[in-house]
Design a protein around this motif. Structure first.
Motif, PDB file in Angstrom:
ATOM      1  N   TYR A   9       0.822  -1.208   0.000  1.00 18.24           N
ATOM      2  CA  TYR A   9       0.000   0.000   0.000  1.00 18.24           C
ATOM      3  C   TYR A   9       0.856   1.258   0.000  1.00 18.24           C
ATOM      4  CZ  TYR A   9      -3.830  -3.171   0.824  1.00 18.24           C
ATOM      5  OH  TYR A   9      -4.729  -4.182   0.697  1.00 18.24           O
ATOM      6  N   ARG A  10       1.938   1.237   0.730  1.00 21.30           N
ATOM      7  CA  ARG A  10       2.839   2.401   0.747  1.00 21.30           C
ATOM      8  C   ARG A  10       3.477   2.585  -0.618  1.00 21.30           C
ATOM      9  NH1 ARG A  10       8.265   2.611   1.741  1.00 21.30           N
ATOM     10  NH2 ARG A  10       8.228   0.571   2.740  1.00 21.30           N
ATOM     11  N   TYR A  11       3.935   1.485  -1.238  1.00 19.18           N
ATOM     12  CA  TYR A  11       4.576   1.578  -2.549  1.00 19.18           C
ATOM     13  C   TYR A  11       3.607   2.105  -3.610  1.00 19.18           C
ATOM     14  CZ  TYR A  11       8.211  -1.357  -0.435  1.00 19.18           C
ATOM     15  OH  TYR A  11       9.194  -1.863   0.369  1.00 19.18           O
ATOM     16  N   ILE A  12       2.382   1.628  -3.588  1.00 18.75           N
ATOM     17  CA  ILE A  12       1.374   2.086  -4.548  1.00 18.75           C
ATOM     18  C   ILE A  12       1.092   3.571  -4.345  1.00 18.75           C
ATOM     19  CG2 ILE A  12      -1.056   1.894  -5.215  1.00 18.75           C
ATOM     20  CD1 ILE A  12      -0.764  -1.156  -4.584  1.00 18.75           C
ATOM     21  N   ARG A  13       0.875   3.956  -3.077  1.00 17.40           N
ATOM     22  CA  ARG A  13       0.612   5.374  -2.796  1.00 17.40           C
ATOM     23  C   ARG A  13       1.762   6.247  -3.250  1.00 17.40           C
ATOM     24  NH1 ARG A  13       2.692   8.552   0.586  1.00 17.40           N
ATOM     25  NH2 ARG A  13       3.317   6.938   2.038  1.00 17.40           N
ATOM     26  N   GLU A  14       2.997   5.849  -2.934  1.00 14.82           N
ATOM     27  CA  GLU A  14       4.153   6.658  -3.311  1.00 14.82           C
ATOM     28  C   GLU A  14       4.256   6.822  -4.820  1.00 14.82           C
ATOM     29  OE1 GLU A  14       7.363   4.635  -1.358  1.00 14.82           O
ATOM     30  OE2 GLU A  14       6.990   5.643   0.563  1.00 14.82           O
ATOM     31  N   ALA A  15       4.020   5.742  -5.559  1.00 14.61           N
ATOM     32  CA  ALA A  15       4.101   5.813  -7.025  1.00 14.61           C
ATOM     33  C   ALA A  15       3.004   6.707  -7.599  1.00 14.61           C
ATOM     34  CB  ALA A  15       4.013   4.409  -7.627  1.00 14.61           C
ATOM     35  N   LEU A  16       1.787   6.513  -7.132  1.00 11.29           N
ATOM     36  CA  LEU A  16       0.682   7.345  -7.613  1.00 11.29           C
ATOM     37  C   LEU A  16       0.870   8.809  -7.225  1.00 11.29           C
ATOM     38  CD1 LEU A  16      -2.348   5.008  -6.868  1.00 11.29           C
ATOM     39  CD2 LEU A  16      -1.494   5.685  -9.122  1.00 11.29           C
ATOM     40  N   GLN A  17       1.310   9.023  -6.003  1.00  5.60           N
ATOM     41  CA  GLN A  17       1.506  10.387  -5.533  1.00  5.60           C
ATOM     42  C   GLN A  17       2.578  11.095  -6.354  1.00  5.60           C
ATOM     43  OE1 GLN A  17       2.081  10.549  -1.313  1.00  5.60           O
ATOM     44  NE2 GLN A  17       1.810  12.750  -1.215  1.00  5.60           N
ATOM     45  N   ARG A  18       3.688  10.404  -6.611  1.00  4.79           N
ATOM     46  CA  ARG A  18       4.756  10.995  -7.427  1.00  4.79           C
ATOM     47  C   ARG A  18       4.223  11.417  -8.798  1.00  4.79           C
ATOM     48  NH1 ARG A  18       7.991   7.045  -5.603  1.00  4.79           N
ATOM     49  NH2 ARG A  18       7.548   5.711  -7.386  1.00  4.79           N
ATOM     50  N   GLU A  19       3.489  10.536  -9.429  1.00  6.29           N
ATOM     51  CA  GLU A  19       3.018  10.803 -10.786  1.00  6.29           C
ATOM     52  C   GLU A  19       1.858  11.791 -10.827  1.00  6.29           C
ATOM     53  OE1 GLU A  19       1.077   8.294 -14.462  1.00  6.29           O
ATOM     54  OE2 GLU A  19       2.584   7.318 -13.209  1.00  6.29           O
ATOM     55  N   LEU A  20       0.852  11.584 -10.006  1.00  3.61           N
ATOM     56  CA  LEU A  20      -0.377  12.371 -10.106  1.00  3.61           C
ATOM     57  C   LEU A  20      -0.279  13.743  -9.453  1.00  3.61           C
ATOM     58  CD1 LEU A  20      -2.989   9.530  -9.535  1.00  3.61           C
ATOM     59  CD2 LEU A  20      -2.238  10.534 -11.705  1.00  3.61           C
ATOM     60  N   GLU A  21       0.350  13.836  -8.302  1.00  3.07           N
ATOM     61  CA  GLU A  21       0.477  15.159  -7.663  1.00  3.07           C
ATOM     62  C   GLU A  21       1.388  16.065  -8.477  1.00  3.07           C
ATOM     63  OE1 GLU A  21      -0.581  15.385  -2.985  1.00  3.07           O
ATOM     64  OE2 GLU A  21       1.492  14.920  -3.450  1.00  3.07           O
ATOM     65  N   ALA A  22       2.469  15.499  -8.987  1.00  2.36           N
ATOM     66  CA  ALA A  22       3.401  16.298  -9.782  1.00  2.36           C
ATOM     67  C   ALA A  22       2.724  16.867 -11.024  1.00  2.36           C
ATOM     68  CB  ALA A  22       4.606  15.450 -10.184  1.00  2.36           C
ATOM     69  N   ALA A  23       1.766  16.133 -11.573  1.00  2.00           N
ATOM     70  CA  ALA A  23       1.045  16.577 -12.764  1.00  2.00           C
ATOM     71  C   ALA A  23      -0.183  17.418 -12.414  1.00  2.00           C
ATOM     72  CB  ALA A  23       0.622  15.364 -13.594  1.00  2.00           C
ATOM     73  N   GLY A  24      -0.425  17.644 -11.125  1.00  3.26           N
ATOM     74  CA  GLY A  24      -1.580  18.421 -10.699  1.00  3.26           C
ATOM     75  C   GLY A  24      -2.906  17.706 -10.917  1.00  3.26           C
TER      76      GLY A  24
END
Length: 122
Positions: A9-24
């Motif tokens: 769950y942490r790995y999935i969140r970190e990957a999604l957060q990196r990609e999606l937050e960075a792209a707004g």
């Protein structure tokens, strides 16, 4: 020990957060812990109390799929709390158009017991 890969769950969140937050495209929030009231809306109060106090038997914990731990307790509360928070985010007037909870989806628990790696349903 348990074979359940909780760290995923942490790995999935970190990957999604990196990609999606960075792209707004998304904003991530820490999941609040579910309240006793949230839990007892669908779960037996005595089961909730016994689980939170680490009073389940070895057999009951085996049915859930992993031994009781403080970290596991917090994860169970966070998993349910995050789903409840996402629901509130979209249901309140003027709330979010959509919301999700990537660690949600636990659905094998019963009103009076956990099962299948699910302590509480969310």
């Amino acid at each position: 020990t348990s074979s359940f890969p909780m760290e995923k769950y942490r790995y999935i969140r970190e990957a999604l957060q990196r990609e999606l937050e960075a792209a707004g495209k998304a904003t991530f929030h820490e999941s609040p812990l579910a309240s006793i009231e949230d839990l007892t809306t669908v779960h037996d109060g005595e089961y909730v109390r016994r689980y939170l106090a680490n009073e389940l038997s070895h057999k009951e914990n085996r049915r859930i799929g992993f031994p009781w731990s403080e970290a596991g307790k917090l994860r169970a509360l966070s998993s349910t709390g995050g789903t409840v928070a996402a629901m509130h985010a979209v249901c309140r007037p003027g709330g979010a158009r959509f919301a999700g909870h990537i660690a949600g989806g636990t659905h094998h628990a019963f009103a009076d017991r956990g099962e299948g790696y699910c302590v509480f349903n969310d």
